[in-house]
Motif scaffolding. Structure first.
Motif, short mmCIF file in Angstrom:
data_model
loop_
_atom_site.label_atom_id
_atom_site.label_comp_id
_atom_site.label_asym_id
_atom_site.label_seq_id
_atom_site.Cartn_x
_atom_site.Cartn_y
_atom_site.Cartn_z
N VAL A 106 3.60 2.37 10.79
CA VAL A 106 4.29 2.64 9.54
C VAL A 106 5.75 2.95 9.84
O VAL A 106 6.05 3.85 10.63
CB VAL A 106 3.64 3.82 8.78
N ILE A 107 6.66 2.19 9.23
CA ILE A 107 8.09 2.32 9.46
C ILE A 107 8.74 2.73 8.15
O ILE A 107 8.58 2.06 7.13
CB ILE A 107 8.70 1.00 9.97
N SER A 108 9.46 3.85 8.15
CA SER A 108 10.13 4.35 6.95
C SER A 108 11.58 3.90 6.92
O SER A 108 12.30 4.01 7.93
CB SER A 108 10.07 5.88 6.88
N PRO A 250 5.03 -6.24 17.70
CA PRO A 250 4.32 -7.52 17.49
C PRO A 250 2.82 -7.42 17.77
O PRO A 250 2.05 -8.23 17.27
CB PRO A 250 5.00 -8.47 18.48
N GLY A 251 2.39 -6.43 18.54
CA GLY A 251 0.98 -6.30 18.87
C GLY A 251 0.23 -5.33 17.98
O GLY A 251 -0.96 -5.09 18.19
N ALA A 252 0.89 -4.76 16.96
CA ALA A 252 0.24 -3.79 16.09
C ALA A 252 -0.84 -4.46 15.25
O ALA A 252 -0.67 -5.59 14.78
CB ALA A 252 1.27 -3.12 15.18
N PRO A 253 -1.98 -3.78 15.02
CA PRO A 253 -3.03 -4.37 14.19
C PRO A 253 -2.68 -4.42 12.71
O PRO A 253 -3.33 -5.14 11.95
CB PRO A 253 -4.23 -3.45 14.44
N ALA A 254 -1.69 -3.67 12.28
CA ALA A 254 -1.22 -3.68 10.89
C ALA A 254 0.16 -3.06 10.87
O ALA A 254 0.50 -2.23 11.71
CB ALA A 254 -2.17 -2.92 9.97
N VAL A 255 0.98 -3.46 9.89
CA VAL A 255 2.35 -2.95 9.77
C VAL A 255 2.64 -2.65 8.31
O VAL A 255 2.33 -3.45 7.42
CB VAL A 255 3.39 -3.96 10.31
N CYS A 256 3.23 -1.49 8.07
CA CYS A 256 3.68 -1.12 6.72
C CYS A 256 5.12 -0.63 6.81
O CYS A 256 5.41 0.29 7.59
CB CYS A 256 2.78 -0.03 6.14
N ILE A 257 6.01 -1.26 6.07
CA ILE A 257 7.40 -0.80 5.99
C ILE A 257 7.53 -0.02 4.68
O ILE A 257 7.49 -0.59 3.59
CB ILE A 257 8.39 -1.96 6.06
#
Length: 497
Positions: A106-108, A250-257
């Motif tokens: 999770v990137i804020s 790039p290897g994360a199983p999921a990404v949320c910005i």
């Protein structure tokens, strides 16, 4: 209800009535009339079942009926099959807790929270260096184009109109100049672009046709210079002025910005953050596919979620173009997508006829169209696009009604909550009822601001109880009308101020 094989339930076979509900994909819920399990999602219906020709989903419905909850279930189910969910601009946020629970990133983004360096080649630059050779050079050129388009989009947001063609040439020359002269390990920043424009090297001057005249050069680059200053010192603040606070893994199983920290009234920063998030996220997708093509990484599929579509659509016209390109190219990009909004009228609120036409095309090109409760007039308009029957229009319209006046209890729900109609092409719609699990309920509460903080409530109750007990011991606060109470002292058996 029970499911059984013909061996276990041979006495009941053949069944009096069957069900044609699809069983490929993420389990969504039960058929509203037959009770059969219904499964589905854009990726599995495109790759395995071949029900749809475009791995995309468009969802419409009134607020509070469970649209994002259904997409959240798809996100969880697809993640379990190895698909990488990408929420590139979570506006509430609705999906951050789910992504964390899946072990994702999770990137804020926002003022004081974190920023994105739009000149950072990111995953594409790393992939180009790793691949090398001709394929690596091709990826570098694509990275340059993506960075150029992103800066041009930011300038469009600040100006309120697109860049001129000669300005894009100047900007491209500046980026090439910086890439050739920046030492390895250092990332170019927007202030570096301003510095090069001020210095005016020969490569940049050549595309301005200044012919050695410094005044002609300044006339050509000053509007671009002012716009870049507007990005760094204007309404966008320092969000794009420094290094990327957190790069996408790039290897994360999921990404949320997560851009929920940006206020709803701050439309320029919302648009810029959305564009930057999509550019960075889709660059990561392109890098993953390039590495897979080179045999350096396994092939991965991606699932992008764009919730509250009306907000980015109204923020800037550049968002419409980017989403329009995605809906046309997602098959070649190796990703499925889900777009969620309230009604088709969200597209009518856009500023230009071209933008309105592009937004209406999102529904027409979607492989799956999912309807929650909508007013009858809205369903009539939607029926002209996706071919709804009269019975389907009446069914979905009935879900938009609120509960009756006699309903009581804090857990009562609107009659349409959790009910959806899935439409694919000219096939009859599939009405489903979704019942969420406790785990989903904890991860996906879209009414957190309306949910009491249990710890705070407990603390306030304890404090009030302590005050009442102390007052009773001291005898200072009797009940009104009670012997010795304030009303009795006042000589009246009623409340007194």
């Amino acid at each position: 209800m029970w499911r059984a094989t013909t061996v276990q339930a041979c006495g009941m076979w053949p069944f009096a009535a069957g069900s044609g509900a699809p069983m490929t994909g993420v389990p969504l819920g039960q058929h509203l009339f037959t009770g059969a399990t219904v499964c589905g999602d854009p990726l599995n219906w495109f790759t395995r079942a071949r029900y749809i020709s475009n791995p995309s989903l468009f969802m419409l419905g009134m607020p509070g009926l469970g649209k994002s909850t259904l997409v959240n279930r798809m996100l969880i189910g697809l993640s379990a099959t190895g698909v990488v969910p990408l929420v590139l601009g979570d506006l509430k946020p609705d999906y951050a807790d789910t992504v964390r629970a899946l072990g994702g990133q999770v990137i804020s983004i926002g003022r004081g929270r974190g920023g994105i360096n739009v000149l950072d080649p990111g995953a594409m630059g790393a992939a180009a260096a790793r691949i090398g050779g001709e394929a690596g050079e091709v990826l570098k050129a694509e990275t340059h184009g993506r960075v150029l388009n992103m800066v041009a989009a930011l300038i469009t947001i600040v100006r309120g109109r697109p860049m001129d063609d000669h300005e894009q040439s100047v900007l491209s020359a500046v980026l090439h100049h910086l890439r050739e002269r920046t030492p390895p390990g250092r990332t170019v920043l927007l202030p570096d672009v301003l510095r090069v424009l001020t210095e005016g090297p020969d490569r940049v001057r050549a595309v301005t046709l200044d012919r050695g005249d410094d005044a002609r050069y300044r006339d050509a680059v000053d509007p671009l210079h002012r716009s870049l200053l507007g990005i760094l010192d204007g309404p966008l603040g320092d969000t794009f002025a420094s290094e990327t606070s957190t790069r996408i893994d790039p290897g994360a199983p999921a990404v949320c910005i997560d851009i929920s920290g940006i206020g709803e009234a701050d439309t320029q920063l919302t648009a810029a953050a959305m564009l930057a998030a999509w550019s960075d996220g889709l660059g990561t997708v392109a890098a993953s596919h390039a590495l897979a093509d080179a045999g350096l990484e396994p092939r991965r599929w991606f699932f992008t979620v764009l919730d509250e579509l009306w907000r980015p659509l109204r923020a800037a016209s550049g968002i419409v173009d980017r989403i329009d390109a995605l809906t046309r190219l997602n098959r070649s990009l190796g990703l499925g997508d889900a777009k969620i909004t309230h009604t088709l009228k969200d597209a009518e609120a856009l500023g230009t006829d071209a933008d309105r036409a592009k937004a209406r095309g999102f529904v027409e090109r979607a492989g799956m169209v999912v309807c929650a409760g909508l007013p009858k007039a809205e369903m009539e308009d939607l029926g002209k696009v996706v071919g709804l029957s009269r019975r389907e229009i009446e069914l979905v319209s009935s879900w938009s009604s609120p509960p009756g006046w006699g309903v009581s209890g804090e857990h009562e729900e609107p009659p349409g909550r959790g009910r959806f109609l899935i439409k694919v092409g000219g096939r009859p719609g599939i009405p489903i009822k979704v019942a969420i699990t406790d785990a989903e309920r904890r991860l996906h509460n879209t009414n957190t601001r309306w949910t009491p903080n249990e710890e705070t409530v407990r603390r306030e109750l304890a404090r009030t109880s302590e005050q009442v007990a102390r007052a009773a011991q001291e005898g200072t606060y009797g009940m009104p009308g009670a012997p010795g109470g304030p009303a009795a002292e006042a000589g009246a058996g009623r409340w007194t101020a």
